[in-house]
Write an enzyme that holds these catalytic residues in place. Sequence first.
Site, mmCIF file in Angstrom:
data_model
loop_
_atom_site.group_PDB
_atom_site.id
_atom_site.type_symbol
_atom_site.label_atom_id
_atom_site.label_comp_id
_atom_site.label_asym_id
_atom_site.label_seq_id
_atom_site.Cartn_x
_atom_site.Cartn_y
_atom_site.Cartn_z
ATOM 1 N N ASN A 80 2.463 0.702 0.348
ATOM 2 C CA ASN A 80 2.900 1.642 1.389
ATOM 3 C C ASN A 80 2.811 3.094 0.883
ATOM 4 O OD1 ASN A 80 4.326 2.783 3.787
ATOM 5 N ND2 ASN A 80 4.551 0.615 4.237
ATOM 6 N N ARG A 81 3.593 3.985 1.447
ATOM 7 C CA ARG A 81 3.310 5.415 1.265
ATOM 8 C C ARG A 81 4.267 6.146 0.331
ATOM 9 N NH1 ARG A 81 1.869 3.863 6.427
ATOM 10 N NH2 ARG A 81 -0.272 4.437 6.913
ATOM 11 N N HIS A 107 -0.801 2.703 -0.479
ATOM 12 C CA HIS A 107 -1.133 1.488 -1.231
ATOM 13 C C HIS A 107 -1.668 1.790 -2.637
ATOM 14 C CE1 HIS A 107 -0.021 -0.607 2.288
ATOM 15 N NE2 HIS A 107 -1.155 -0.531 2.952
ATOM 16 N N HIS A 177 -1.071 -8.138 1.582
ATOM 17 C CA HIS A 177 -1.383 -7.468 2.840
ATOM 18 C C HIS A 177 -2.168 -8.369 3.795
ATOM 19 C CE1 HIS A 177 -2.227 -4.142 5.539
ATOM 20 N NE2 HIS A 177 -1.592 -3.306 4.737
ATOM 21 N N TYR A 179 -3.324 -10.339 7.035
ATOM 22 C CA TYR A 179 -3.226 -10.168 8.489
ATOM 23 C C TYR A 179 -3.211 -11.578 9.085
ATOM 24 C CZ TYR A 179 -4.698 -5.221 8.153
ATOM 25 O OH TYR A 179 -4.796 -3.883 7.870
ATOM 26 N N ASP A 247 4.356 -0.131 13.019
ATOM 27 C CA ASP A 247 3.858 0.093 11.661
ATOM 28 C C ASP A 247 5.058 0.656 10.899
ATOM 29 O OD1 ASP A 247 2.396 0.451 9.391
ATOM 30 O OD2 ASP A 247 0.976 1.896 10.229
ATOM 31 N N GLN A 284 7.375 -4.637 6.145
ATOM 32 C CA GLN A 284 6.616 -3.769 7.051
ATOM 33 C C GLN A 284 5.988 -4.641 8.127
ATOM 34 O OE1 GLN A 284 6.281 -0.392 6.394
ATOM 35 N NE2 GLN A 284 4.659 0.284 7.758
ATOM 36 N N GLU A 311 4.532 -7.276 5.473
ATOM 37 C CA GLU A 311 4.402 -6.899 4.059
ATOM 38 C C GLU A 311 5.799 -6.711 3.478
ATOM 39 O OE1 GLU A 311 1.772 -3.284 4.260
ATOM 40 O OE2 GLU A 311 1.577 -4.050 6.281
HETATM 41 C C1 BGC Z 1 0.029 0.535 6.809
HETATM 42 C C2 BGC Z 1 -0.851 0.951 7.957
HETATM 43 C C3 BGC Z 1 -2.273 0.918 7.498
HETATM 44 C C4 BGC Z 1 -2.572 -0.485 6.999
HETATM 45 C C5 BGC Z 1 -3.974 -0.622 6.463
HETATM 46 C C6 BGC Z 1 -0.326 -0.841 6.425
HETATM 47 O O1 BGC Z 1 0.465 -1.277 5.372
HETATM 48 O O2 BGC Z 1 1.403 0.649 7.101
HETATM 49 O O3 BGC Z 1 -0.522 2.236 8.412
HETATM 50 O O4 BGC Z 1 -3.161 1.258 8.521
HETATM 51 O O5 BGC Z 1 -1.667 -0.826 5.993
HETATM 52 O O6 BGC Z 1 -4.250 0.337 5.554
#
Ligand code: BGC
Length: 346
Positions: A80-81, A107, A177, A179, A247, A284, A311
């Site tokens: 994450n950020r 990430h 991560h 999906y 998100d 997340q 996540e």
């Molecule tokens: C983020 C998204 C991002 C995605 C793919 C997620 O964990 O929160 O904002 O687009 O990852 O990078």
Amino acid sequence: MSVEKTFYGKMPCGKDVHSYSIKNSSGACAQIITKGATLDRLFVPDRAGKLTDILVGFDDLEGHVERTDYQGVVVGQYANRIAGGRFTLSGVEYNVTRNEKGITCLHGGGEYSGAVWDAEIISDNAVKFTYFSPDMNEGFPGNVDVSVTYTFTDDNALDIAYHAVSDRDTIINLTNHAYFNLAGHGSILGTQLRIAADYYTPIDENSIPLGKLASVSGTPFDFTVSKEIGRDINAEDSQLKNGAGYDHNFCINGFDGSLRPAAVAYEPASGRVMQVLTTLPGVQLYTGNFLKGVIGKGGKPMDYRTGFCLETQYYPNTPNVPDFPSCVLKKGAEYSSETVFCFSVK
Ligand code: BGC
């Protein structure tokens, strides 16, 4: 139970990538590749016992290398950020890679997910992936030895155990991560989801938490009672606007470091149920808001909201928010966390 290792492809640099397929006695299987220690395929039964791959992703290595939406990968060193790609630890300021719009570290700059990991079959249903992250790679302090062990059981539970040790104080946040699409394909908006979170972390336009927790009650973020992911996703709501959908990080109730229920997803047509448990404080929910056009599995283009991620993680931007549960890993101490995805039918 058995594990099979096969050649998967070659990285642009020439490195070989292998895949490890862990199969249980009913034929269900989890396939992980060494690039990014990526969960690549996950075949689990529906109500009628039919096995389907419930992961969005790619047919081959090329997709995994070219794409930047982190399909199935292990992300680190900080999932994450991190706002401004900057944080202070023990009085020292660190600048890490700002790979998102030049302003945010997303990430971990892509280091862990882009690397080819070593792998070792450790039992008839478990594979351990290891990676060494050199000091100051992507700007993160510490020589860090990381391992991620995937175990897939006869009762269709995928356990992911993360460990790390650093030779300097550092920060760490590791997640997977993947999906998910519990039907195997199509929209995920009809999937029902419950999240064990009374609070979430609202974000600004750059997806950075505002710093305070907010109650989910009376908002589109209330998943405390199971509801369709799509029910409120298009509601007039500034938070949904900031995330282009969901998100957001949800704060798992009663976090104490033990393995506890985080979420349950149910897809009515197939009957598949996925329960998520974790030792971590947050999860997340990302609803695939940016998936579009890229050619994915079966040669078909991906579309918005055809996969969702859960996540498990420390809260985004934790290194800059002293009130959030700490993600600091002290020199020589052992980091460990665990997340389990349990599959069943209803
Ligand atoms: C983020 C998204 C991002 C995605 C793919 C997620 O964990 O929160 O904002 O687009 O990852 O990078």
